[in-house]
Design a protein around this motif. Sequence first.
Motif, mmCIF file in Angstrom:
data_model
loop_
_atom_site.group_PDB
_atom_site.id
_atom_site.type_symbol
_atom_site.label_atom_id
_atom_site.label_comp_id
_atom_site.label_asym_id
_atom_site.label_seq_id
_atom_site.Cartn_x
_atom_site.Cartn_y
_atom_site.Cartn_z
ATOM 1 N N SER A 161 0.832 -1.205 0.000
ATOM 2 C CA SER A 161 0.000 0.000 0.000
ATOM 3 C C SER A 161 0.866 1.254 0.000
ATOM 4 C CB SER A 161 -0.925 -0.012 1.222
ATOM 5 O OG SER A 161 -1.674 1.183 1.297
ATOM 6 N N GLU A 217 2.211 1.983 -9.634
ATOM 7 C CA GLU A 217 1.067 2.214 -8.744
ATOM 8 C C GLU A 217 0.004 1.132 -8.937
ATOM 9 O OE1 GLU A 217 -2.228 5.737 -7.755
ATOM 10 O OE2 GLU A 217 -0.791 5.972 -9.407
ATOM 11 N N SER A 254 1.041 4.218 -2.882
ATOM 12 C CA SER A 254 0.887 5.652 -2.604
ATOM 13 C C SER A 254 2.163 6.409 -2.954
ATOM 14 C CB SER A 254 0.510 5.870 -1.131
ATOM 15 O OG SER A 254 1.520 5.377 -0.267
#
Length: 425
Positions: A77, A111, A81
């Motif tokens: 995650s 991403e 980001s």
Amino acid sequence: MSKKIWIWITALLCAGLLLITLLHFFSVKRARAAENALRAVYENAALSAIHHLDDLKWHIDKTLLSQDTGASAQLLSQVSSGAAGVRQSMALLPVRDDGVSAALKFANQLEDYALMLEGTVAQGVSDSQIATLEKLSDACDALMQALTHARDNWDAEGVTTGSRTLTDDQVVYPTLIYDGPFSDAQQVHAAAALNSLPEITREEALKKARDFLGDGVRTLSPGTDSFGPIPCYGVTAEADGVTLQMAVTRQGGKILWMFPEHGGFDMHMTVEACRQNALTFLENHGYAAMEPLHFEVYEGLAVINFAATQGSVLLYPDQVKVQVRMDNGQVIGLESRSYLSNHRPRSGLVPSVTREEAVAVLSGRLSPVSEGRLCLIPKGAQEVLCYEFRGTYREDEYLVYINAETLRQEEILKLVETHSGVGTV
């Protein structure tokens, strides 16, 4: 035509010429200001992208070492980001450069890939996905080097100058480095080491400072008091030709911190000799059973982190930082907030799982693995008993912390050597 009319015409022509000159001057000035502002935008955007790429690389490497699916998902995650941050920064750069376009495409793909992998990591990571992550880590490194090289070469029109482009290999931008394992950990106890101690007066604080410094003190005077979580009396001292600022706790009269007003000492002594002097100093001032951790050298000072031990367990929350002059070995700096906040006898420092069981859950890509030792690490508002293992992955050294009760992976830290010492990220 009369002479008077010629004078008026000449005056009007001169005034017009002056106005045109002024308008041109201010136009050029505005253009240069706009050019500088645009170049500043490129500079800031490039620097931001470099920082994001720096973080991305070691988040990916940590993911490759992680054996805990929950931790892996969290790391992925952060990768996603971080890639979004790279994309946003790169979008501000001159888009007519092919290297910028390629970098934007890479950030978008990274991403999306991290988001996809985050959703499937609970089912395990395949060999091909591991190979892809390693390639992505290498790509982050290469792009970071190229961007570091290119960031001075964008002109105001948004094109590169000279023969250097975004795709050239250049120097990697530095990494954010901490002093050592858990040196920046939150202190969750107000002052555990001071709880049972009485309040002291300002006069007693001056005496405590004198006793702490020993025979080298020439003058002592009140300094600036502090009223934070650990209220202190301020003390200014002259000792062996150095001006020291000190904070003495109102409860118990302990030295919260002490530092010199200047450095710049000659470097005659080794770090090891300074470390031994610091350890002796701590023992003589009531800091028992301390173990040296990492160090840094700057301005002729060796700055060494120590942590307390209880039996064979290293207590990372209970850290003290000591500054030692490298010309004569004298201790002239101390920071003990973590120690005073957290130090107390602990119970329950007995593992529920064996060291061999902890080794079994480590990534096979980490090698060679140290024997492992028991340590207490901070985890938010809690403390967790762990096995600490040290090993290498792709020529970098890592510390991995496995919960000594649940076998959960609690933390992965990367050891980083710099020109001034050793730290972790």
